[in-house]
Write an enzyme that holds these catalytic residues in place. Structure first.
Site, PDB file in Angstrom:
ATOM      1  N   SER A 127       0.839  -1.198   0.000  1.00 34.43           N
ATOM      2  CA  SER A 127       0.000   0.000   0.000  1.00 34.43           C
ATOM      3  C   SER A 127       0.871   1.243   0.000  1.00 34.43           C
ATOM      4  O   SER A 127       1.979   1.239   0.565  1.00 34.43           O
ATOM      5  CB  SER A 127      -0.850  -0.018   1.279  1.00 34.43           C
ATOM      6  OG  SER A 127      -1.487   1.213   1.464  1.00 34.43           O
ATOM      7  N   TYR A 151      -1.835  -0.482  10.712  1.00 36.28           N
ATOM      8  CA  TYR A 151      -2.110  -1.121   9.418  1.00 36.28           C
ATOM      9  C   TYR A 151      -0.926  -0.906   8.460  1.00 36.28           C
ATOM     10  O   TYR A 151      -0.386  -1.856   7.886  1.00 36.28           O
ATOM     11  CB  TYR A 151      -3.400  -0.558   8.796  1.00 36.28           C
ATOM     12  CG  TYR A 151      -3.524  -0.908   7.330  1.00 36.28           C
ATOM     13  CD1 TYR A 151      -3.759  -2.222   6.936  1.00 36.28           C
ATOM     14  CD2 TYR A 151      -3.368   0.064   6.333  1.00 36.28           C
ATOM     15  CE1 TYR A 151      -3.832  -2.563   5.589  1.00 36.28           C
ATOM     16  CE2 TYR A 151      -3.443  -0.270   4.996  1.00 36.28           C
ATOM     17  CZ  TYR A 151      -3.678  -1.574   4.622  1.00 36.28           C
ATOM     18  OH  TYR A 151      -3.732  -1.911   3.288  1.00 36.28           O
ATOM     19  N   LYS A 155       2.063  -3.559   6.804  1.00 35.99           N
ATOM     20  CA  LYS A 155       2.471  -3.707   5.395  1.00 35.99           C
ATOM     21  C   LYS A 155       3.977  -3.471   5.251  1.00 35.99           C
ATOM     22  O   LYS A 155       4.653  -4.180   4.502  1.00 35.99           O
ATOM     23  CB  LYS A 155       1.710  -2.704   4.508  1.00 35.99           C
ATOM     24  CG  LYS A 155       0.234  -2.980   4.378  1.00 35.99           C
ATOM     25  CD  LYS A 155      -0.036  -4.220   3.555  1.00 35.99           C
ATOM     26  CE  LYS A 155      -1.515  -4.536   3.444  1.00 35.99           C
ATOM     27  NZ  LYS A 155      -1.788  -5.824   2.813  1.00 35.99           N
TER      28      LYS A 155
HETATM   29  P1  NAD Z   1     -11.029  -7.087   1.481  1.00 36.96           P
HETATM   30  O1  NAD Z   1     -11.216  -7.039   2.947  1.00 36.96           O
HETATM   31  O2  NAD Z   1     -12.214  -6.893   0.603  1.00 36.96           O
HETATM   32  O3  NAD Z   1     -10.324  -8.466   1.070  1.00 36.96           O
HETATM   33  C1  NAD Z   1      -9.439  -9.141   1.920  1.00 36.96           C
HETATM   34  C2  NAD Z   1      -9.878 -10.600   1.951  1.00 36.96           C
HETATM   35  O4  NAD Z   1      -8.987 -11.332   2.782  1.00 36.96           O
HETATM   36  C3  NAD Z   1     -11.280 -10.779   2.541  1.00 36.96           C
HETATM   37  O5  NAD Z   1     -12.028 -11.618   1.683  1.00 36.96           O
HETATM   38  C4  NAD Z   1     -11.044 -11.453   3.892  1.00 36.96           C
HETATM   39  O6  NAD Z   1     -12.107 -12.312   4.239  1.00 36.96           O
HETATM   40  C5  NAD Z   1      -9.744 -12.184   3.628  1.00 36.96           C
HETATM   41  N1  NAD Z   1      -8.916 -12.429   4.804  1.00 36.96           N
HETATM   42  C6  NAD Z   1      -8.532 -11.533   5.756  1.00 36.96           C
HETATM   43  N2  NAD Z   1      -7.735 -12.131   6.664  1.00 36.96           N
HETATM   44  C7  NAD Z   1      -7.604 -13.426   6.288  1.00 36.96           C
HETATM   45  C8  NAD Z   1      -6.913 -14.550   6.811  1.00 36.96           C
HETATM   46  N3  NAD Z   1      -6.206 -14.464   7.933  1.00 36.96           N
HETATM   47  N4  NAD Z   1      -7.005 -15.736   6.160  1.00 36.96           N
HETATM   48  C9  NAD Z   1      -7.729 -15.848   5.026  1.00 36.96           C
HETATM   49  N5  NAD Z   1      -8.410 -14.810   4.481  1.00 36.96           N
HETATM   50  C10 NAD Z   1      -8.359 -13.632   5.107  1.00 36.96           C
HETATM   51  O7  NAD Z   1      -9.884  -6.037   1.122  1.00 36.96           O
HETATM   52  P2  NAD Z   1      -9.393  -5.504  -0.296  1.00 36.96           P
HETATM   53  O8  NAD Z   1      -9.781  -4.083  -0.405  1.00 36.96           O
HETATM   54  O9  NAD Z   1      -9.783  -6.451  -1.348  1.00 36.96           O
HETATM   55  O10 NAD Z   1      -7.830  -5.536  -0.064  1.00 36.96           O
HETATM   56  C11 NAD Z   1      -7.043  -6.638  -0.478  1.00 36.96           C
HETATM   57  C12 NAD Z   1      -5.612  -6.387  -0.054  1.00 36.96           C
HETATM   58  O11 NAD Z   1      -5.149  -5.175  -0.646  1.00 36.96           O
HETATM   59  C13 NAD Z   1      -5.433  -6.219   1.458  1.00 36.96           C
HETATM   60  O12 NAD Z   1      -4.221  -6.867   1.817  1.00 36.96           O
HETATM   61  C14 NAD Z   1      -5.318  -4.735   1.637  1.00 36.96           C
HETATM   62  O13 NAD Z   1      -4.538  -4.399   2.761  1.00 36.96           O
HETATM   63  C15 NAD Z   1      -4.611  -4.323   0.352  1.00 36.96           C
HETATM   64  N6  NAD Z   1      -4.867  -2.930  -0.007  1.00 36.96           N
HETATM   65  C16 NAD Z   1      -6.157  -2.497  -0.145  1.00 36.96           C
HETATM   66  C17 NAD Z   1      -6.404  -1.170  -0.467  1.00 36.96           C
HETATM   67  C18 NAD Z   1      -7.819  -0.644  -0.575  1.00 36.96           C
HETATM   68  O14 NAD Z   1      -7.997   0.571  -0.526  1.00 36.96           O
HETATM   69  N7  NAD Z   1      -8.822  -1.489  -0.756  1.00 36.96           N
HETATM   70  C19 NAD Z   1      -5.325  -0.278  -0.657  1.00 36.96           C
HETATM   71  C20 NAD Z   1      -4.033  -0.762  -0.523  1.00 36.96           C
HETATM   72  C21 NAD Z   1      -3.807  -2.101  -0.194  1.00 36.96           C
HETATM   73  C1  WQD Z   2      -9.796   9.793   0.464  1.00 41.57           C
HETATM   74  C2  WQD Z   2     -10.020  11.284   0.635  1.00 41.57           C
HETATM   75  C3  WQD Z   2     -10.322  11.961   2.921  1.00 41.57           C
HETATM   76  C4  WQD Z   2     -14.069   9.790   3.557  1.00 41.57           C
HETATM   77  C5  WQD Z   2      -7.202   4.867   2.801  1.00 41.57           C
HETATM   78  C6  WQD Z   2      -6.183   4.188   3.672  1.00 41.57           C
HETATM   79  C7  WQD Z   2      -5.060   3.667   2.848  1.00 41.57           C
HETATM   80  C8  WQD Z   2      -5.542   2.813   1.669  1.00 41.57           C
HETATM   81  C9  WQD Z   2      -6.663   3.443   0.923  1.00 41.57           C
HETATM   82  C10 WQD Z   2      -5.296   0.480   2.205  1.00 41.57           C
HETATM   83  C11 WQD Z   2      -9.267  11.890   1.815  1.00 41.57           C
HETATM   84  C12 WQD Z   2     -11.588  12.202   2.131  1.00 41.57           C
HETATM   85  C13 WQD Z   2     -12.910  10.315   3.006  1.00 41.57           C
HETATM   86  C14 WQD Z   2     -15.138  10.667   3.894  1.00 41.57           C
HETATM   87  C15 WQD Z   2     -13.831  12.506   3.050  1.00 41.57           C
HETATM   88  N1  WQD Z   2      -6.026   1.541   2.096  1.00 41.57           N
HETATM   89  N2  WQD Z   2     -12.813  11.656   2.752  1.00 41.57           N
HETATM   90  N3  WQD Z   2     -14.985  11.991   3.612  1.00 41.57           N
HETATM   91  O1  WQD Z   2      -7.448   7.939   3.469  1.00 41.57           O
HETATM   92  O2  WQD Z   2      -6.482   8.198   1.136  1.00 41.57           O
HETATM   93  O3  WQD Z   2      -6.594   5.970   2.157  1.00 41.57           O
HETATM   94  O4  WQD Z   2      -7.663   3.930   1.818  1.00 41.57           O
HETATM   95  O5  WQD Z   2      -4.118   0.341   2.087  1.00 41.57           O
HETATM   96  O6  WQD Z   2      -4.254   2.935   3.698  1.00 41.57           O
HETATM   97  O7  WQD Z   2      -5.696   5.116   4.608  1.00 41.57           O
HETATM   98  O8  WQD Z   2      -8.678   7.049   1.448  1.00 41.57           O
HETATM   99  O9  WQD Z   2     -11.038   7.000   0.727  1.00 41.57           O
HETATM  100  O10 WQD Z   2     -10.518   7.196   3.190  1.00 41.57           O
HETATM  101  O11 WQD Z   2     -10.042   9.134   1.704  1.00 41.57           O
HETATM  102  O12 WQD Z   2     -13.749  13.709   2.829  1.00 41.57           O
HETATM  103  O13 WQD Z   2     -16.173  10.235   4.414  1.00 41.57           O
HETATM  104  O14 WQD Z   2     -11.410  11.502   0.912  1.00 41.57           O
HETATM  105  O15 WQD Z   2     -10.102  12.984   3.841  1.00 41.57           O
HETATM  106  O16 WQD Z   2      -8.881  13.184   1.429  1.00 41.57           O
HETATM  107  P1  WQD Z   2      -7.266   7.406   2.120  1.00 41.57           P
HETATM  108  P2  WQD Z   2     -10.147   7.526   1.795  1.00 41.57           P
END
Ligand code: NAD
Ligand code: WQD
Length: 349
Positions: A127, A151, A155
């Site tokens: 991330s 979190y 990572k």
């Molecule tokens: P999500 O929660 O929709 O998917 C994660 C999946 O992993 C879920 O289906 C959950 O049930 C499963 N899971 C969690 N812990 C587990 C375990 N111990 N064993 C087996 N399964 C498990 O999340 P997502 O948005 O699809 O994110 C996927 C990955 O990408 C995550 O690692 C997240 O940290 C990373 N990521 C997400 C974002 C985002 O904004 N969505 C941004 C950056 C990184």
């Molecule tokens: C985006 C923008 C908020 C909600 C997060 C995690 C990051 C990554 C992605 C996993 C910001 C604004 C948000 C609301 C708002 N996940 N906002 N009202 O914070 O960039 O990143 O998700 O790795 O780790 O921190 O994403 O979608 O929460 O916010 O004004 O109700 O929207 O302030 O500027 P963020 P976000």
């Protein structure tokens, strides 16, 4: 067509389910391991409907070494895409041990089982959060890391573990070295164009896009815009939003790169997956209103603790080494989010 078997941890989740579609459509065989702690099995039925193909599902926790080892013994796995993990920043501050146990320990168990099975090709969901607060808003992969919450630190720790693993492996000059891509996602949004799979957050969403779409459909009353006094072009926060389908295409490109000459001696390398441009909160709202014809009721609220004013990716390395760049624009992201939201107002019920 590619008959290679890819194990997708967390494959029932938001990004994992889109990855399953892309893998199946690219000819891979797919095995999913998910404990369904933050997803529903219905997402995988939809993956099968979209692709007309089947996949193997194991309901298991990646921390369950015995269950994982049995899967690796049974299936001819070539590559692991590792999405499984907990991802809510606020929750990670309240339950740090749970986050470190699930994310860090889970990855340790996974990589131990992989090593024992001699499966050493891994694409990891990292991330942009690992960067912390660099002085320049366009993040480059070699910026110093400095995550600011449990979190993000989970990572960053996993990245360190995987780098150490790769370095140690090269030292002993193994014939099948670890080949690892650390993909640093910026802000994934959107949904598959069919509207059959998408993001289905539990309870009230933390992230902007699902919140906006739930306001537009009438599930939530009003969006709070967290701060309009940032030093940005309209005062609201700027992020690099990336369509989830573009994002998962980057994972397929990462497998191609791991199998190319570039990684013939193994290695562990980080790549930013982002568009390389930012959108503000107000720009997201206005695109949403224009594309969907729905009003987004919002008010300006105080800044959210821990938020940065602006950051976005420098995606040049992914273009150069993975031959990947985003293809979809903000209107596509909004239209596909809305298609998913309006076809599935209650998510996967
Ligand atoms: P999500 O929660 O929709 O998917 C994660 C999946 O992993 C879920 O289906 C959950 O049930 C499963 N899971 C969690 N812990 C587990 C375990 N111990 N064993 C087996 N399964 C498990 O999340 P997502 O948005 O699809 O994110 C996927 C990955 O990408 C995550 O690692 C997240 O940290 C990373 N990521 C997400 C974002 C985002 O904004 N969505 C941004 C950056 C990184
Ligand atoms: C985006 C923008 C908020 C909600 C997060 C995690 C990051 C990554 C992605 C996993 C910001 C604004 C948000 C609301 C708002 N996940 N906002 N009202 O914070 O960039 O990143 O998700 O790795 O780790 O921190 O994403 O979608 O929460 O916010 O004004 O109700 O929207 O302030 O500027 P963020 P976000």
């Amino acid at each position: 067509m590619n008959e290679q078997v890819v194990l997708v941890t967390g494959g029932a989740g938001y990004i994992g389910s889109h990855a399953c579609v892309e893998l199946l459509q690219s000819g891979y065989r797919v095995i999913v391991v998910d404990n369904l702690s933050n997803s529903k099995i219905e997402s995988l039925s939809r993956v099968k409907q979209i692709t007309g193909k089947t996949l193997q599902f194991y309901q298991a926790d990646i921390r369950d070494k015995k269950a994982l080892a049995e899967i690796f013994a049974k299936e001819p796995i070539a590559t692991v895409m590792h999405f499984a993990g907990l991802k809510a920043v606020g929750e990670s501050c309240e339950q740090p041990l749970n986050y470190y146990h699930n994310n860090v320990y889970g990855t340790l168990v996974l990589t131990e089982v992989m090593a024992e099975a001699n499966v050493k090709q891994l694409v990891f969901s990292s991330s942009a959060t690992v960067y912390g607060e660099p002085s320049c808003v366009q993040y480059v992969e070699d910026f110093p890391l400095g995550a600011v919450n449990p979190y993000g630190r989970s990572k960053a720790m996993i990245e360190d573990i995987l780098r150490d693993l790769s370095v140690a492996d090269k030292h002993i000059q193994t014939k099948s070295p670890w080949k690892i891509a650390l993909l640093r996602y910026f802000n994934p949004i959107g949904a598959h164009e069919s509207g059959m799979i998408g993001e289905d957050p539990n309870g009230i969403p933390n992230n902007l896009m699902p919140y906006v779409s739930q306001v537009a459909i009438g599930k939530l009353e009003q969006l709070a815009v967290f701060g309009d006094d940032y030093p940005t072009r309209d005062g609201t926060g700027i992020r690099d939003y990336i369509h989830v389908v573009d994002l998962v295409k980057g994972h397929i490109k990462a497998i191609d790169a791991l199998e190319s000459e570039k990684f013939s001696l193994g290695g562990c390398k980080a790549y930013n997956l982002g568009a390389g441009r930012g959108c503000s909160v107000l720009e997201i709202i206005s695109a949403f209103e224009r594309v969907t014809g729905r009003k987004v009721n919002y008010r300006v609220a105080p800044r959210r603790a821990g938020d940065l004013a602006e950051f976005f990716a420098n995606p040049e390395l992914a273009l150069k080494e993975l031959n990947w760049k985003v293809e979809k624009n903000l209107d596509d992201m909004v239209a596909d989010t809305w298609n998913w939201q309006s076809k599935n107002p209650q998510g996967y019920v």
